[in-house]
Design a protein around this motif. Structure first.
Motif, PDB file in Angstrom:
ATOM      1  N   LEU A   1       0.961  -1.119  -0.051  1.00 15.82           N
ATOM      2  CA  LEU A   1      -0.049   0.117   0.001  1.00 15.82           C
ATOM      3  C   LEU A   1       0.850   1.150  -0.199  1.00 15.82           C
ATOM      4  O   LEU A   1       0.481   2.263  -0.721  1.00 15.82           O
TER       5      LEU A   1
ATOM      6  N   ARG B   1       3.778   2.383  11.292  1.00 15.27           N
ATOM      7  CA  ARG B   1       2.225   2.800  10.884  1.00 15.27           C
ATOM      8  C   ARG B   1       0.966   1.773  11.376  1.00 15.27           C
ATOM      9  O   ARG B   1      -0.044   2.080  11.944  1.00 15.27           O
TER      10      ARG B   1
ATOM     11  N   THR C   1      -2.263   2.273  13.970  1.00 15.13           N
ATOM     12  CA  THR C   1      -3.317   1.810  13.362  1.00 15.13           C
ATOM     13  C   THR C   1      -4.061   0.940  15.067  1.00 15.13           C
ATOM     14  O   THR C   1      -5.007   1.291  15.107  1.00 15.13           O
TER      15      THR C   1
ATOM     16  N   LEU D   1      -5.255   3.669  17.062  1.00  8.41           N
ATOM     17  CA  LEU D   1      -6.615   4.124  16.608  1.00  8.41           C
ATOM     18  C   LEU D   1      -7.488   3.373  17.229  1.00  8.41           C
ATOM     19  O   LEU D   1      -8.742   3.672  17.620  1.00  8.41           O
TER      20      LEU D   1
ATOM     21  N   ILE E   1      -8.721  11.581  10.110  1.00  6.43           N
ATOM     22  CA  ILE E   1      -9.824  11.345  10.448  1.00  6.43           C
ATOM     23  C   ILE E   1     -11.139  12.218  10.003  1.00  6.43           C
ATOM     24  O   ILE E   1     -11.851  11.796   9.421  1.00  6.43           O
TER      25      ILE E   1
ATOM     26  N   VAL F   1     -11.590  11.623   6.259  1.00  6.39           N
ATOM     27  CA  VAL F   1     -12.633  10.208   6.043  1.00  6.39           C
ATOM     28  C   VAL F   1     -13.685  10.503   6.595  1.00  6.39           C
ATOM     29  O   VAL F   1     -14.867  10.308   5.765  1.00  6.39           O
TER      30      VAL F   1
ATOM     31  N   THR G   1     -16.205   9.629   2.983  1.00  7.84           N
ATOM     32  CA  THR G   1     -16.621   8.333   3.051  1.00  7.84           C
ATOM     33  C   THR G   1     -17.835   8.073   4.019  1.00  7.84           C
ATOM     34  O   THR G   1     -19.042   7.664   3.791  1.00  7.84           O
ATOM     35  N   LEU G   2     -17.846   8.732   5.305  1.00  2.59           N
ATOM     36  CA  LEU G   2     -18.813   8.510   6.323  1.00  2.59           C
ATOM     37  C   LEU G   2     -19.997   9.533   6.078  1.00  2.59           C
ATOM     38  O   LEU G   2     -21.353   8.677   6.200  1.00  2.59           O
TER      39      LEU G   2
ATOM     40  N   PRO H   1     -16.507   2.216  -1.514  1.00  3.37           N
ATOM     41  CA  PRO H   1     -14.998   2.639  -2.372  1.00  3.37           C
ATOM     42  C   PRO H   1     -15.112   2.101  -3.612  1.00  3.37           C
ATOM     43  O   PRO H   1     -15.477   1.051  -3.807  1.00  3.37           O
TER      44      PRO H   1
ATOM     45  N   THR I   1      -9.807  -0.091  -4.408  1.00  2.00           N
ATOM     46  CA  THR I   1      -8.822  -0.146  -3.377  1.00  2.00           C
ATOM     47  C   THR I   1      -7.677  -0.644  -4.130  1.00  2.00           C
ATOM     48  O   THR I   1      -7.427  -1.740  -4.518  1.00  2.00           O
TER      49      THR I   1
ATOM     50  N   ARG J   1      -3.322  -1.797  -4.613  1.00  3.84           N
ATOM     51  CA  ARG J   1      -1.903  -2.275  -4.067  1.00  3.84           C
ATOM     52  C   ARG J   1      -1.082  -2.216  -5.046  1.00  3.84           C
ATOM     53  O   ARG J   1      -1.408  -2.390  -6.385  1.00  3.84           O
TER      54      ARG J   1
ATOM     55  N   ILE K   1     -17.328  -6.112   0.715  1.00  7.85           N
ATOM     56  CA  ILE K   1     -15.962  -5.558   0.998  1.00  7.85           C
ATOM     57  C   ILE K   1     -16.049  -4.313   1.117  1.00  7.85           C
ATOM     58  O   ILE K   1     -15.028  -3.246   0.929  1.00  7.85           O
TER      59      ILE K   1
ATOM     60  N   ARG L   1      -5.864  -8.133   6.567  1.00  5.15           N
ATOM     61  CA  ARG L   1      -4.812  -7.342   7.167  1.00  5.15           C
ATOM     62  C   ARG L   1      -5.493  -5.876   7.207  1.00  5.15           C
ATOM     63  O   ARG L   1      -5.057  -5.200   8.254  1.00  5.15           O
ATOM     64  N   HIS L   2      -6.092  -5.486   6.341  1.00  6.21           N
ATOM     65  CA  HIS L   2      -6.377  -4.072   6.252  1.00  6.21           C
ATOM     66  C   HIS L   2      -7.821  -3.496   6.435  1.00  6.21           C
ATOM     67  O   HIS L   2      -8.469  -2.388   6.060  1.00  6.21           O
TER      68      HIS L   2
ATOM     69  N   CYS M   1     -11.279  -2.184   7.892  1.00 10.36           N
ATOM     70  CA  CYS M   1     -11.355  -0.928   8.245  1.00 10.36           C
ATOM     71  C   CYS M   1     -11.351  -0.756   9.817  1.00 10.36           C
ATOM     72  O   CYS M   1     -12.518  -1.439  10.297  1.00 10.36           O
TER      73      CYS M   1
ATOM     74  N   PHE N   1     -17.427   2.078  14.538  1.00  2.29           N
ATOM     75  CA  PHE N   1     -17.767   3.613  14.708  1.00  2.29           C
ATOM     76  C   PHE N   1     -18.989   4.003  13.810  1.00  2.29           C
ATOM     77  O   PHE N   1     -19.671   4.922  14.081  1.00  2.29           O
TER      78      PHE N   1
HETATM   79  C1  HEM Z   1     -18.595   4.424   5.707  1.00  7.97           C
HETATM   80  C2  HEM Z   1     -17.346   4.645   6.182  1.00  7.97           C
HETATM   81  C3  HEM Z   1     -16.170   3.791   5.809  1.00  7.97           C
HETATM   82  C4  HEM Z   1     -15.837   3.200   4.938  1.00  7.97           C
HETATM   83  C5  HEM Z   1     -16.904   2.748   3.517  1.00  7.97           C
HETATM   84  C6  HEM Z   1     -14.384   2.593   4.876  1.00  7.97           C
HETATM   85  C7  HEM Z   1     -13.990   1.860   4.026  1.00  7.97           C
HETATM   86  C8  HEM Z   1     -12.497   1.295   4.290  1.00  7.97           C
HETATM   87  C9  HEM Z   1     -11.856   0.439   3.598  1.00  7.97           C
HETATM   88  C10 HEM Z   1     -12.328  -0.244   2.306  1.00  7.97           C
HETATM   89  C11 HEM Z   1     -10.647   0.083   4.045  1.00  7.97           C
HETATM   90  C12 HEM Z   1      -9.626  -0.789   3.495  1.00  7.97           C
HETATM   91  C13 HEM Z   1      -8.761  -0.130   2.410  1.00  7.97           C
HETATM   92  C14 HEM Z   1      -7.663  -1.190   1.755  1.00  7.97           C
HETATM   93  O1  HEM Z   1      -7.999  -2.118   1.778  1.00  7.97           O
HETATM   94  O2  HEM Z   1      -6.828  -0.660   1.007  1.00  7.97           O
HETATM   95  C15 HEM Z   1     -10.469   1.057   4.888  1.00  7.97           C
HETATM   96  C16 HEM Z   1      -9.153   1.141   5.712  1.00  7.97           C
HETATM   97  C17 HEM Z   1      -9.152   2.181   6.979  1.00  7.97           C
HETATM   98  N1  HEM Z   1     -10.284   2.916   7.388  1.00  7.97           N
HETATM   99 FE1  HEM Z   1     -12.124   3.089   6.710  1.00  7.97          FE
HETATM  100  N2  HEM Z   1     -13.977   3.143   6.135  1.00  7.97           N
HETATM  101  C18 HEM Z   1     -15.075   4.090   6.519  1.00  7.97           C
HETATM  102  C19 HEM Z   1     -14.795   4.722   7.933  1.00  7.97           C
HETATM  103  C20 HEM Z   1     -13.683   4.724   8.708  1.00  7.97           C
HETATM  104  C21 HEM Z   1     -13.584   5.871   9.808  1.00  7.97           C
HETATM  105  C22 HEM Z   1     -14.589   6.447  10.648  1.00  7.97           C
HETATM  106  C23 HEM Z   1     -12.272   5.546  10.193  1.00  7.97           C
HETATM  107  C24 HEM Z   1     -11.521   6.393  11.369  1.00  7.97           C
HETATM  108  C25 HEM Z   1     -12.223   6.775  12.341  1.00  7.97           C
HETATM  109  C26 HEM Z   1     -11.696   4.758   9.036  1.00  7.97           C
HETATM  110  C27 HEM Z   1     -10.182   4.533   9.379  1.00  7.97           C
HETATM  111  C28 HEM Z   1      -9.523   3.593   8.450  1.00  7.97           C
HETATM  112  C29 HEM Z   1      -8.076   3.098   8.422  1.00  7.97           C
HETATM  113  C30 HEM Z   1      -7.081   3.923   9.597  1.00  7.97           C
HETATM  114  C31 HEM Z   1      -7.791   2.255   7.541  1.00  7.97           C
HETATM  115  C32 HEM Z   1      -6.535   1.547   7.179  1.00  7.97           C
HETATM  116  C33 HEM Z   1      -6.453   0.247   7.843  1.00  7.97           C
HETATM  117  C34 HEM Z   1      -5.227  -0.561   7.539  1.00  7.97           C
HETATM  118  O3  HEM Z   1      -4.751  -0.043   6.518  1.00  7.97           O
HETATM  119  O4  HEM Z   1      -4.783  -1.238   8.417  1.00  7.97           O
HETATM  120  N3  HEM Z   1     -12.343   4.492   8.308  1.00  7.97           N
HETATM  121  N4  HEM Z   1     -11.563   1.901   5.087  1.00  7.97           N
END
Ligand code: HEM
Length: 475
Positions: free
Chosen positions: A102, A126, A130, A133, A276, A279, A283-284, A345, A348, A350, A415, A421-422, A424, A429
């Motif tokens: 990534l 990193r 996480t 968080l 944050i 995001v 997205t939210l 999304p 995503t 890589r 998804i 591993r990644h 969300c 929340f």
């Molecule tokens: C509708 C709301 C949300 C959607 C649809 C969403 C979607 C995603 C997706 C698809 C990934 C994985 C990306 C990947 O595989 O490359 C991801 C990762 C992540 N999201 Fe969310 N997200 C949302 C809300 C949030 C919120 C509210 C936070 C923080 C408070 C957050 C923090 C993160 C973080 C830090 C990662 C990276 C995790 C990692 O790489 O280990 N997301 N999210």
């Protein structure tokens, strides 16, 4: 004139990518013997780029239908391989950074949030960030956040609102209050919102290749990051000297220690707070808006949600608490279904650092070579018809049918929030936030959707206009 400019820029990019790929793969590292995925036919150089820019969801969907679950698109000489569906996505979600990276692709985020934060930091830092968080999003904290969200949700007595923008503002405020703390919320002026917008405006397609190119959008992004650092640093310093610890993510971050015993720096905290807010803003709030749009369009489900709220009012009165939210099974399924098809999304990504092999559900085996960019597409995979019956239909009850429940809960089928591993860390929340907001609005307002939008079609630009009028839902 514009076309000549686009062509010129495209040629420069193509040359750059060709050289980059050649160096990465080694010119003599032949992939001839490998069984590679089918390559999508497009105009040379710019054809696929134009289609990707114009309508990425349909580009991916049409080629999925034509070529199956694994195919390669050439974009300016770079091979971009799509993996659609759970059968071919396991490696994508479970591979390590040294296999599928990534960090390689998210370099554009470094000037947004700063060095040593998220993708700017070494992998082990990193991963620890996480974990910090996740600590701030554990159930005990979510319990506390419900009350915080309720204090922010309020509309005037009547009016018309565009859900996309209206909820974006509300969610920025609630995210700030819950996660970033009272002080950030109180200082969340128009200025901070504009600065977050400037950070987002600094993500252009060209930023992926040249994140430091001195163009106005990048300059605005850099100024915004520095100003946010100033604003957040003042808040962090005050918090550090406050005798009264608070219950929020900011406090959790400040109390966290890396494995080597060091604490997180102001710059890192500031970067995480900005990320944050970013995001939440995108997205939210879009998922919140589409939850409302689908609910108000599908009267049967709206009635079911109303009945559920009436029953809860009967049992618990006006109270809104974490355990009561857990009883909102119908609303939860409505959010899950809106998040499946409303605004997941699109891709995503890589970067492939080591060859790997996938086998499709039809038994075809393909090798994805080192040097390819690899993508999954939640927007398309969430509508795969061998996973979800009648996939374009909004049907929150699909999660009740034993057969479909089984398919949808298989790894890497649903998804929206990634997987492996990644996965969300913000998923729980998100549900707490959306259930609190929507149950409050449904209990306190009569709502009517006035916009018409094309059922089931993704369009990030549409307005979702809703008339609202205050009333008290009676049991
Ligand atoms: C509708 C709301 C949300 C959607 C649809 C969403 C979607 C995603 C997706 C698809 C990934 C994985 C990306 C990947 O595989 O490359 C991801 C990762 C992540 N999201 Fe969310 N997200 C949302 C809300 C949030 C919120 C509210 C936070 C923080 C408070 C957050 C923090 C993160 C973080 C830090 C990662 C990276 C995790 C990692 O790489 O280990 N997301 N999210």
């Amino acid at each position: 004139m514009v076309y000549i400019l686009v062509l010129a820029v495209s040629l420069i990019l193509a040359t750059f990518l060709f050289l980059k790929n050649s160096l990465n793969r080694g010119l003599y590292n032949s992939t001839k013997k490998l069984k590679l995925p089918p390559v999508v036919k497009a105009w040379p150089l710019v054809g696929a780029l134009y289609m990707l820019g114009k309508d990425p969801v349909n580009l991916i969907k049409n080629n999925y239908q034509k070529y199956g679950s694994v195919f390669t698109i050439k974009v300016l000489g770079q091979s971009v391989t799509l993996l659609i569906g759970p059968e071919v996505s396991r490696h994508f979600y479970t591979a390590s950074e040294s296999e599928l990276s990534l960090e390689e692709l998210y370099k554009f985020a470094i000037p947004m949030f700063g060095r040593n934060v998220a993708f700017g930091a070494p992998t082990e830092i990193r991963l620890q960030q996480t974990q910090f968080l996740l600590k701030g999003l554990r159930p005990q904290m979510l319990r506390f956040y419900v009350g915080q969200i309720v204090t922010e949700v309020e509309w005037q007595d009547s009016g018309t609102i565009d859900l996309v923008h209206g909820l974006e503002h509300l969610i920025t405020l609630t995210t700030a209050r819950c996660l970033l703390g009272r002080e950030v919320r109180e200082n969340l002026t128009e200025e901070v919102s504009t600065l977050i917008r400037d950070l987002a405006g600094g993500v252009l397609p060209i930023s992926v290749l040249f994140p430091y190119l001195p163009i106005p959008a990048h300059n605005r992004r850099d100024r915004a990051r520095d100003k946010l650092l100033l604003i957040f640093s003042k808040i962090i310093s005050l918090r550090k000297t406050s005798p009264q610890p608070e219950e929020d993510l900011l406090q959790t971050l400040l109390e966290s220690r890396y494995n080597n015993g060091e604490s997180i720096t102001n710059e890192q905290v500031s970067g995480m707070l900005s990320a944050i807010l970013f995001v939440g803003k995108h997205t939210l709030s879009n998922t919140a808006a589409w939850t409302g749009a689908y609910l108000l369009q599908h009267k049967t489900y709206f009635s079911k949600v109303l009945e559920e709220q009436k029953a809860l009012l009967g049992r618990h009165g006006l109270k809104m608490e974490f355990d009561i939210l857990r009883e909102m099974d119908v609303l939860s399924r409505c959010i899950k279904e809106a998040a499946r098809i409303g605004y997941p999304p699109i891709i995503t990504p890589r970067y492939c650092r080591q060859n790997f092999t996938v086998t499709t559900k039809e038994g075809k085996e393909y090798t994805i070579p080192k040097g390819h960019i690899v993508l999954t597409s939640p927007a398309v995979a969430n509508r795969a018809d061998h996973v979800f019956k009648d996939p374009d239909r909004y049907d929150p009850d699909r999660y009740l049918s034993a057969e479909e429940k089984k398919m949808a809960s298989q790894p890497f089928s649903y998804i929206t929030f990634g997987g492996g591993r990644h996965t969300c860390p913000g998923e729980a929340f998100t549900f707490i936030m959306l259930k609190t907001i929507w149950s409050y609005l449904i209990r306190n307002f009569e709502l009517e959707l006035v916009s018409t939008f094309h059922k089931g079609e993704w369009n990030g630009k549409e307005k979702i206009l809703v008339h609202y009028k205050r009333r008290q839902l009676s049991v």
